[in-house]
Design an enzyme around this catalytic site. Structure first.
Site, PDB file in Angstrom:
ATOM      1  CB  CYS A 171      -1.404  -0.155   1.366  1.00 62.91           C
ATOM      2  SG  CYS A 171      -1.824  -1.236   0.824  1.00 62.91           S
ATOM      3  CG  HIS A 302      -1.153   5.878   4.988  1.00 58.40           C
ATOM      4  ND1 HIS A 302      -1.176   4.943   3.524  1.00 58.40           N
ATOM      5  CD2 HIS A 302      -2.212   4.105   5.405  1.00 58.40           C
ATOM      6  CE1 HIS A 302      -1.470   3.403   3.361  1.00 58.40           C
ATOM      7  NE2 HIS A 302      -2.308   2.832   4.385  1.00 58.40           N
ATOM      8  CG  HIS A 337      -6.090   1.613   0.710  1.00 58.89           C
ATOM      9  ND1 HIS A 337      -5.414   1.593  -0.310  1.00 58.89           N
ATOM     10  CD2 HIS A 337      -5.787   1.297   1.711  1.00 58.89           C
ATOM     11  CE1 HIS A 337      -3.805   1.430   0.588  1.00 58.89           C
ATOM     12  NE2 HIS A 337      -3.643   1.412   1.764  1.00 58.89           N
TER      13      HIS A 337
END
Lengths: 421, 371
Positions: A171, A302, A337
């Site tokens: 990620c 994030h 995401h």
């Protein structure tokens, strides 16, 4: 903006950008959506969600690979590689580069990803289960390798003098790829790089995050008291990086400067983020960029919206910045995401924020959690003039990468003396 | 390429975990004896049907039984073992702070882990009845980040995928990270696991059952640091990384592996100011099928050019026919062979490593530490 003690052939600038997102394909749509605080979240369509109690996701709608492929055959590539090509095509057009010019240059192509070709690996698993056929279909098998993401770009752009690499660092992968571009340009090996990240939504990753209890039932609410997790998404973000010298030599429009980046590894837990590790990446990025926290005007967090992430990320930021944090928003609230694309899209969001003079909001926000009390730009974009911005990326395995970008204003030429004055 | 004026990247230690066994000594022995390590393994999907493969013998089980490690896939276990073998070469420690110690690892990841995980989502009573402990293994960065956890490597931790050239891409990226001062030392290299799923995927790409070359597993890791850093830590470099070049070619548009490799190596020699006549050894990739001839043809032309005896035979070694095809690890095995071909001391003359596969070529030049 005065930052660079670095020589012009070591300063790295962004001259092109491309985006494929659940908020729209193309930079103008992406920018408008960020500014409007739109949501790209909707019911999952990638696979049949029967058996899951909930299934919202940030999927890319109405994507036609054929719109973006001019030379390579889109049928040779999986969905994530197709997204990569689409974002790359946009980025090089935005940079004012023709295919012929690109082929004449030595280039790095670096694409970050979490799942690479897993969309097609999932398909093989499904076929095994439904048909009992163990041997993979050759056409599907050919799409499963992660390296197909960078190789698709090389194929489509017909590049030869190229280092083609996919960076599967989960990620945070988009920031890793941009960082690789920064180092490859600073080292003098290259003066042009095409870097970013891409992922396509997969059943594997949906099931995994669902099982971990990390997935929100409805919406992603970063920094909120009632936040219940992330939502998976997909997309691609690609950036043309260039040395300042190269960009000036060809008269390119410069979107922003990459001042620097930082990497760290928590080395503590396979899935849970660690405060010290994240703080080290932030501090390393500031050192590399030659800035202090006080100079940073905006942080693209994030910000996944899980209980753990937002708390740990905020604490880590405070460890480096002290009590005063700049506005810190989470665009995953709108996008979902998008995994390997996430931090590449975050980097693009930072550039758009600086050039279009706004701070992207955190959508779906109701009440800020005291455990992660940041000014998250709740729900509505704010007019502002961020000059230096920070983009956070954190991954499974404690792989952290943080980027620092700056608005690029060409020095104002000295006024020509008027005759007779 | 601009000359590197400071912070030259050097290799000061290496280890390998290969079908020849555990450690650099076993690898060198395999290299010296030419022992063929490709064996028959039983098929998982069709018991009784043997598959030819280069398997790492007897993976030590202390990595398998520890709490929290039981759920690790084979790739991650092999990588933990490989990292430990390199650290053993250094007496257990790199001699640097954890924050300054990192890893750059190339792998294609574990296709088996991904397939098994998704299959469970279809096969179990509920689609989310998957094993959460196995979820991290489905991402390719699991092996490298687990090594970081196991050995306390808190510096940059990067995973790369780039086909057979993976091991060389890792060396190039490690050199960049060192050049920018992002780490003091890096464990750089590549690794792969053997699984029948990997065989089936390779077979599908090679035209059908049994068509893929025998696959190898394991990998090799190199301790990289700057020459200055090595000196400060009292380590003697084995080799300098003089440079690396990578190229793509498009056969459907008239490109060839031979043409691409010739250009790649020529550029690399030019970048590094190296005379082909000075290169004493080439470790080539020996790809399956007609590509091997293209690799050989390009190298013949490279070494025919310099003023020395036209077409003089150069010493060339290849590993693939003896241990199988390592995927990302192939070029790391080749680099290990470049360092281990003439004993365990520093290189005395430049060595070239080449990698050729469909669509992609790469070359790395290692030089003696006296460079």
């Amino acid at each position: 903006m005065t930052v660079g003690q670095r020589a012009d052939d070591r300063r790295v600038v962004v001259t092109g950008m491309g985006a494929v997102t659940s908020l729209g394909t193309g930079i103008p749509d992406f920018a408008d959506s960020l500014r409007a605080g739109r949501s790209g979240i909707g019911p999952l369509k990638a696979f049949d969600p029967t058996g899951f109690a909930h299934g919202n996701a940030g999927e890319v709608g109405d994507f036609e690979a054929a719109d973006w492929f001019r030379r390579a055959d889109p049928q040779d590539y999986g969905r994530a590689a197709q997204f990569t090509v689409a974002a790359s095509r946009q980025a090089i057009q935005d940079a004012g580069l023709e295919d012929g010019q690109l082929r004449a240059r030595r280039m790095l192509v670096s694409v970050g990803t979490t799942d690479g070709g897993t969309r097609d690996l999932d398909r093989l698993a499904e076929l095994r289960f439904t048909t009992g056929e163990i041997r993979p279909d050759p056409q599907i098998a050919a799409k499963t390798g992660a390296q197909r993401l960078s190789d698709a770009v090389v194929d489509e752009l017909d590049l030869e003098d190229v280092e083609s690499v996919t960076v599967p660092v989960a990620c945070a992968a988009g920031n890793y790829a941009v960082g690789q571009g920064v180092d490859a340009l600073r080292s003098g090996e290259y003066d042009l790089a095409l870097c970013g990240g891409a992922d396509a939504l997969t059943r594997k990753t949906f099931a995994g995050f669902y099982r971990l209890g990390a997935m929100a039932p409805d919406l992603c609410r970063p920094f909120d008291t009632g936040r219940a997790g992330m939502l998976v998404g997909e997309g691609a973000g690609m950036l043309v990086l260039e040395t300042l010298e190269s960009a000036l030599a060809r008269g390119a429009r410069i979107h922003a400067e990459v001042l620097g980046y930082g990497l760290s590894c928590d080395a503590s837990h396979p899935v849970a983020p660690e405060r010290d590790g994240v703080a080290r990446a932030v501090a390393a990025a500031h050192r590399d960029a030659r800035v202090t926290g006080a100079q940073i005007d905006y942080i693209c967090a994030h910000g996944t919206g899980t209980k753990a992430n937002d708390k740990v990320e905020t604490a880590a930021l405070r460890d480096v910045f002290g009590a005063e944090l700049p506005p810190t928003s989470a665009i995953k609230s709108m996008l979902g995401h998008s995994m390997g694309a996430a931090s590449a899209l975050g980097a693009i969001a930072c550039v758009l924020a600086m050039n279009q003079r706004f701070l992207p909001p955190t959508a779906n926000h109701r009440e800020t959690d005291p455990d992660c009390a940041v000014d998250c730009v709740p729900n509505v974009a704010v007019a502002a003039e961020p000059v230096i911005t920070q983009n956070n990326g954190m991954a499974f395995g404690g792989n952290n990468a943080v980027l620092v970008l700056a608005r690029f204003d060409l020095p104002v030429p000295a006024a020509t003396p008027q005759e007779g004055t | 390429m601009r000359p590197i004026t400071a912070g030259r990247p050097v290799i000061t230690a290496w280890s390998a975990l290969s079908p020849w066994g555990e450690g650099a000594a076993a690898f060198r022995e395999g290299l010296d004896t030419g022992w063929e390590a490709v064996t028959l393994v039983d098929s998982h999907h069709w018991p009784g049907t043997p598959v030819r493969a280069g398997i790492v013998p007897g993976v030590r089980m202390e990595y398998a039984g520890t709490r929290g490690v039981r759920s690790l896939d084979r790739l991650t276990r092999l990588t933990l073992l490989l990292s430990g073998l390199l650290l053993d070469e250094l007496g257990g420690s790199t001699g640097t702070e954890p924050e300054d110690t990192g890893m750059v690892f190339a792998t294609s990841g574990s296709a088996k882990s991904g397939l098994d995980f998704t299959t469970a989502s279809y096969a179990e009573a509920k689609p989310f009845h998957v094993d959460p402990a196995r979820f991290p293994s489905t991402a390719a960065n699991c092996a490298s980040s687990r090594s970081a956890i196991w050995y306390g490597l808190k510096g940059p931790n990067t995973t790369l995928t780039g086909g057979d050239a993976g091991g060389l891409l890792a060396l190039a990226q490690a050199a960049r990270l060192l050049g920018q001062g992002r780490a003091e030392v890096l464990l750089a290299g590549a690794g792969e696991e053997y699984s029948e799923d990997r065989v089936l995927l390779e077979d599908a790409l090679h035209g059908g059952p049994g068509q893929a070359p025998p696959l190898a597993e394991g990998g090799a890791l190199f301790l990289m640091e700057t020459a200055e850093g090595a000196a400060a830590r009292g380590r003697t470099p084995l080799a300098v990384l003089r440079g690396s070049r990578f190229r793509a070619y498009h056969r459907q548009r008239g490109g060839s592996a031979a043409g691409a490799l010739l250009r790649c190596v020529t550029d690399l020699l030019g970048d590094t100011g190296t005379d082909a006549a000075d290169i004493v050894l080439t470790v080539c990739s020996e790809p399956a099928g007609p590509l091997a001839e293209e690799e050989a043809a390009a190298l013949a032309e490279v070494f025919a050019r310099p003023g020395a005896e036209a077409g003089a035979p150069r010493r060339r070694i290849a590993l693939r026919h003896r241990m199988g095809h390592g995927g990302s690890a192939a070029s790391a095995f080749q680099t290990a062979a470049a360092l281990g071909a003439d004993g365990n001391g520093p290189l005395r003359a430049p060595v070239l490593v080449t990698s050729v596969e469909e669509g992609r070529v790469a070359a790395v030049l290692l030089g003696p530490p006296t460079d």
